[in-house]
Write a protein that holds these residues in place. Structure first.
Motif, PDB file in Angstrom:
ATOM      1  N   UNK A 149       0.684  -1.413  -0.170  1.00  0.00           N
ATOM      2  CA  UNK A 149       0.235  -0.110  -0.110  1.00  0.00           C
ATOM      3  C   UNK A 149       0.695   1.258  -0.006  1.00  0.00           C
ATOM      4  N   UNK A 150       2.103   1.216   0.762  1.00  0.00           N
ATOM      5  CA  UNK A 150       2.724   2.275   0.877  1.00  0.00           C
ATOM      6  C   UNK A 150       3.610   2.588  -0.539  1.00  0.00           C
ATOM      7  N   UNK A 151       4.096   1.695  -1.157  1.00  0.00           N
ATOM      8  CA  UNK A 151       4.629   1.784  -2.462  1.00  0.00           C
ATOM      9  C   UNK A 151       3.423   2.449  -3.459  1.00  0.00           C
ATOM     10  N   UNK A 152       2.429   1.692  -3.400  1.00  0.00           N
ATOM     11  CA  UNK A 152       1.156   2.348  -4.338  1.00  0.00           C
ATOM     12  C   UNK A 152       1.056   4.024  -4.165  1.00  0.00           C
ATOM     13  N   UNK A 153       0.858   4.265  -2.847  1.00  0.00           N
ATOM     14  CA  UNK A 153       0.767   5.640  -2.644  1.00  0.00           C
ATOM     15  C   UNK A 153       1.802   6.592  -3.046  1.00  0.00           C
ATOM     16  N   UNK A 154       2.898   6.106  -2.788  1.00  0.00           N
ATOM     17  CA  UNK A 154       4.278   6.871  -3.265  1.00  0.00           C
ATOM     18  C   UNK A 154       4.183   7.019  -5.072  1.00  0.00           C
ATOM     19  N   UNK A 155       3.705   5.912  -5.630  1.00  0.00           N
ATOM     20  CA  UNK A 155       3.946   6.038  -7.052  1.00  0.00           C
ATOM     21  C   UNK A 155       2.722   6.961  -7.582  1.00  0.00           C
ATOM     22  N   UNK A 156       1.584   6.860  -6.899  1.00  0.00           N
ATOM     23  CA  UNK A 156       0.481   7.682  -7.167  1.00  0.00           C
ATOM     24  C   UNK A 156       0.941   9.156  -7.120  1.00  0.00           C
ATOM     25  N   UNK A 157       1.297   9.486  -5.928  1.00  0.00           N
ATOM     26  CA  UNK A 157       1.949  10.915  -5.380  1.00  0.00           C
ATOM     27  C   UNK A 157       2.825  11.400  -6.578  1.00  0.00           C
ATOM     28  N   UNK A 158       4.032  10.663  -6.730  1.00  0.00           N
ATOM     29  CA  UNK A 158       5.056  10.909  -7.620  1.00  0.00           C
ATOM     30  C   UNK A 158       4.620  11.135  -8.891  1.00  0.00           C
ATOM     31  N   UNK A 159       3.800  10.376  -9.616  1.00  0.00           N
ATOM     32  CA  UNK A 159       3.251  10.638 -10.700  1.00  0.00           C
ATOM     33  C   UNK A 159       2.472  11.888 -10.996  1.00  0.00           C
ATOM     34  N   UNK A 160       1.735  12.072 -10.056  1.00  0.00           N
ATOM     35  CA  UNK A 160       1.042  13.407 -10.156  1.00  0.00           C
ATOM     36  C   UNK A 160       1.916  14.575 -10.030  1.00  0.00           C
ATOM     37  N   UNK A 161       2.955  14.524  -9.408  1.00  0.00           N
ATOM     38  CA  UNK A 161       3.884  15.626  -9.000  1.00  0.00           C
ATOM     39  C   UNK A 161       4.705  15.751 -10.765  1.00  0.00           C
TER      40      UNK A 161
END
Length: 209
Positions: A149-161
Motif C-alpha cells: 500500500x505504501x509503494x502504491x501511494x508513493x507511486x501515485x503521488x510521485x506520478x501526479x508531481x
C-alpha cells in the motif's frame, strides 16, 4: 492503212495507271542513305547520364514474379526494423517510431530520464513484496501488505508531481506544438527501469533536459 499504227497497249491503258505514274514521277526522292547533319536536332532530347542510369536501375529493380516481390517486401521490412532498432538505441529522430518522434516527446523522455522516480522501482519492489507475502508468517505478511500500500501511494503521488511539472514546462517551451499524449507518454516511461527504456536515455540523472 496509216504508215505508223498506234500500239494497242497505249490505247487500252487505264487512265488510273497513267495518273499513278505521273504522281510517282512528281514525288520527291527520299534518299535513306543520306548522311544526317550532326548539328541537326533529334526528335527527342538526349537524357542525362544520371537519368538514364536511374531508368536502368528502376527497370533492373522491378520484380518479375510474385515470389520475388514478396521477398523484396520482407527484405525492406527487415531493413526498416533494423534502422528503427538502431534509432531506438542511438536516438536518431529520422527512424524512430511515430510515437517517439518530435521535440515534445524528446523533451518528455529527457525530463523523466533526468530524475529518479518511484515507479521505476516498482518491479523490484513488487518481487520483494511477493516473496514476503508467500512466507507463512503472519507478521511478514502484514508487513508485505503495508509495504504494498505504501509503494502504491508513493507511486501515485510521485506520478501526479511529475505530470504537473512536465505539463507546465511543456506549455512554456512548446506553446505552439501538439502536446497531446506527451504526459501519459512520460508516465509510461517512468514505469520502466532506466536501463530497459527505449529509446535509450540521452541525459544523465540530475542533468537539465
Amino acid at each position: 492503212m496509216p504508215g505508223n499504227p498506234v500500239p494497242l497497249g497505249f490505247v487500252f491503258r487505264s487512265r488510273a495507271k497513267s495518273e499513278k505514274d505521273t504522281a510517282a514521277e512528281k514525288a520527291p526522292v527520299n534518299n535513306s542513305q543520306q548522311t544526317r547533319d550532326p548539328q541537326a536536332k533529334k526528335g527527342r532530347p538526349t537524357p542525362k547520364r544520371s537519368e538514364a542510369q536511374g531508368q536502368r536501375r528502376s527497370v533492373a529493380n522491378t520484380p518479375t514474379s510474385r515470389k520475388e516481390a514478396s521477398k523484396r517486401a520482407r527484405d525492406d521490412r527487415r531493413a526498416a526494423m533494423e534502422k528503427q532498432r538502431q534509432a531506438l538505441a542511438g536516438g536518431d529522430e529520422r527512424y524512430l517510431p511515430v510515437r517517439d518522434k518530435g521535440p515534445v516527446r524528446k523533451f518528455a523522455r529527457n525530463f523523466v530520464d533526468s530524475r529518479f522516480s518511484i515507479a521505476e522501482f516498482f518491479l523490484p519492489l513488487a518481487v520483494v513484496i511477493l516473496v514476503l507475502s508467500m512466507v507463512r508468517v503472519a507478521s511478514l505478511q502484514n508487513i508485505a501488505l503495508l509495504l504494498w500500500l505504501f509503494v502504491i501511494v508513493l507511486i501515485v503521488v510521485d506520478s501526479f508531481w511529475i505530470a504537473f511539472r512536465l505539463k507546465k514546462q511543456l506549455s512554456e517551451r512548446f506553446p505552439n506544438e501538439n502536446r497531446r499524449g506527451a504526459v501519459a507518454y512520460a508516465l509510461m516511461r517512468t514505469l520502466q527501469m532506466r536501463r530497459l527504456r527505449l529509446p535509450k536515455p540521452q541525459v544523465k540523472r540530475g542533468e537539465r533536459p
